[in-house]
Design an enzyme around this catalytic site. Structure first.
Site, PDB file in Angstrom:
ATOM      1  N   HIS A  40       0.830  -1.144  -0.037  1.00  0.00           N
ATOM      2  CA  HIS A  40       0.044  -0.119   0.264  1.00  0.00           C
ATOM      3  C   HIS A  40       1.021   1.396   0.102  1.00  0.00           C
ATOM      4  CE1 HIS A  40       0.529   0.573   4.170  1.00  0.00           C
ATOM      5  NE2 HIS A  40       0.708  -0.476   4.527  1.00  0.00           N
ATOM      6  N   ASP A  99      -0.391   4.181   0.638  1.00  0.00           N
ATOM      7  CA  ASP A  99      -0.998   5.145   1.623  1.00  0.00           C
ATOM      8  C   ASP A  99      -0.240   4.975   3.108  1.00  0.00           C
ATOM      9  OD1 ASP A  99      -2.519   2.702   1.848  1.00  0.00           O
ATOM     10  OD2 ASP A  99      -3.925   3.601   2.957  1.00  0.00           O
ATOM     11  N   ASP A 110       6.333   1.567   7.009  1.00  0.00           N
ATOM     12  CA  ASP A 110       5.160   0.948   6.924  1.00  0.00           C
ATOM     13  C   ASP A 110       4.560   1.807   5.529  1.00  0.00           C
ATOM     14  OD1 ASP A 110       2.719  -0.496   6.852  1.00  0.00           O
ATOM     15  OD2 ASP A 110       1.871   0.658   8.698  1.00  0.00           O
ATOM     16  N   GLU A 147      -5.323   1.056   2.358  1.00  0.00           N
ATOM     17  CA  GLU A 147      -5.086  -0.287   3.455  1.00  0.00           C
ATOM     18  C   GLU A 147      -5.089   0.242   4.660  1.00  0.00           C
ATOM     19  OE1 GLU A 147      -3.165  -3.027   5.977  1.00  0.00           O
ATOM     20  OE2 GLU A 147      -2.516  -1.025   5.678  1.00  0.00           O
ATOM     21  N   GLU A 148      -4.354   1.653   5.015  1.00  0.00           N
ATOM     22  CA  GLU A 148      -4.750   2.151   6.493  1.00  0.00           C
ATOM     23  C   GLU A 148      -5.976   2.622   6.775  1.00  0.00           C
ATOM     24  OE1 GLU A 148      -2.612   1.427   8.406  1.00  0.00           O
ATOM     25  OE2 GLU A 148      -0.583   1.550   7.375  1.00  0.00           O
ATOM     26  N   GLU A 171       4.195  -5.888   4.511  1.00  0.00           N
ATOM     27  CA  GLU A 171       4.052  -5.241   5.877  1.00  0.00           C
ATOM     28  C   GLU A 171       5.133  -5.370   6.778  1.00  0.00           C
ATOM     29  OE1 GLU A 171       1.533  -3.576   6.990  1.00  0.00           O
ATOM     30  OE2 GLU A 171       0.190  -3.954   5.492  1.00  0.00           O
ATOM     31  N   HIS A 225       3.303   4.031  12.658  1.00  0.00           N
ATOM     32  CA  HIS A 225       2.515   4.699  13.106  1.00  0.00           C
ATOM     33  C   HIS A 225       2.664   5.415  14.411  1.00  0.00           C
ATOM     34  CE1 HIS A 225      -1.071   1.939  11.293  1.00  0.00           C
ATOM     35  NE2 HIS A 225       0.039   1.958  10.775  1.00  0.00           N
TER      36      HIS A 225
END
Length: 386
Positions: A77, A79, A110, A144-145, A173, A359
């Protein structure tokens, strides 16, 4: 020019694009340019409502065996999650910054490094094996997030409708823990959420005989749910867990018995349980307590599991060769897009850099891990489809 630079350069290019969900901000255009030059056929799939447009990419390079050959897909991903308070970062989260041997930026771990790694690995593989037998695919999304309603799942539906057969999928991931390669994910638990509302009768707190307190009525049932043993897990999964996340009842006043209480809860469940079985047990417990209730369910994803096989062995061998680490297969952690891909692909394994900073403020990846990550991906391609 050092050998690490192509992967690092692409990683930094992607990082500079502020692709907070569902925005792609041109990341996939960069990938399309690179992959097209390497012989891939690229298709953009736009999905979602006007206020939440999602950009997806399906790219494939067929091997000499055509559609009869094995197809290995990389899923990822573009995003990223929001930065949080920018002033708490020690550098601009969208300007790749090097400190103490680490690359700091939102998306560094990520998962823009993984995407760059597999793109460069594919370029190197194609250059070295122009007559490769199997095929390579990329499934990339910008959702995805977020809700993940218009991302990977939409492309999987499209591929299923076309009869496309996927044999292996590597999801980029960040799965490593202490060092690159110490853990890969060969499955994930399912997620099943419930919103339970227990109804009572509102009244004055000084006259409880004229009211029915739904909090008091719900408490014994909630205690039973919290203490329940849902399954024993299995060789790959821990036992299923049930957790409450929110309880809300009342008006905020301290002299009113509320008319209802609402409880949010979530199951993280293994392949030892099914959504229908878990739902039935919850309803049975609630009914046994004689509650007047409503319960709305949301299935976030089914569990998936890839048992030891060609893909896990290829990854383990590549990690040992490049990182000097014996990897551990694990199903811990949250849900991922692997849950969608597993419905159309028999072998799905997730592998990427360490995840301790994802994150978070000052997300980062060790620069020394970038080249080995790319090399692991290339070795997997060489093992399975050369």
């Amino acid at each position: 020019m050092s050998h690490i630079q192509p992967t690092l350069a692409l990683t930094e290019d992607l990082i500079r694009r502020r692709s907070v969900t569902p925005e792609d901000k041109g990341c996939q255009d960069v990938l399309i340019e690179r992959l097209t030059a390497a012989g891939f056929e690229c298709e953009t799939v736009i999905s979602g409502p006007d206020h939440f447009r999602v950009t997806n990419l399906w790219a494939v390079k067929r091997g000499r065996a055509g559609t009869d050959g094995k197809l290995l897909v990389f899923a990822g991903h573009t995003d990223v999650v929001p930065t949080g308070p920018v002033e708490q970062w020690h550098s601009d989260p969208f300007e790749p910054t090097h400190r103490d041997g680490k690359l700091y930026a939102r998306g560094a771990a990520d998962m823009k490094t993984s995407i760059a790694g597999f793109v460069v690995a594919s370029e190197e593989f194609v250059a070295k094996h122009p007559d490769h037998a199997g095929s390579i695919g990329f499934l990339i999304t910008s959702d995805e997030e977020g809700p993940a309603h218009d991302g990977t799942v939409k492309v999987c539906d499209l591929l299923r409708a076309r009869g496309e057969r996927l044999d292996y999928c590597v999801v980029g991931e960040p799965t490593s823990v202490s060092t690159l390669g110490d853990m890969v994910k060969n499955g994930r638990r399912g997620s099943l959420s419930g919103k339970l509302t227990v109804n009572g009768v509102q009244g004055h707190i000084a006259y409880p005989h004229l009211a029915k307190n739904p909090i008091h009525m719900a408490a014994p049932a909630l205690a039973e749910l919290a203490a329940a043993k849902w399954d024993d897990g299995n060789a790959y999964f821990p036992p299923t867990t049930w957790q409450m996340s929110n309880i809300h009842g009342g008006t905020g006043a301290t002299n009113i018995i509320p008319g209802h209480v609402t409880i949010d809860f979530n199951f993280r469940f293994s392949t030892a349980s099914t959504p229908d079985g878990l739902k039935a047990r919850v309803h049975s417990i609630l009914d046994a307590h004689g509650l007047d209730y409503t319960l709305d369910w949301t299935l976030g994803g089914e569990p998936f599991l890839t048992e030891r096989g060609e893909l896990s062995e290829a990854l383990a061998s590549a990690i040992q060769a490049e990182c000097g680490v014996t990897t551990e297969l694990s199903t811990t952690g949250g849900t991922s897009d692997g849950r969608f891909i597993a419905k159309i692909c028999p072998q799905v394994i997730e592998f990427g850099p360490p995840n301790a900073s994802i994150h978070k403020i000052d997300e980062h990846v060790e620069v020394a891990f970038i080249e080995p990550l790319k090399n692991v991906y290339r070795r997997v391609l060489e093992t399975l489809i050369a």
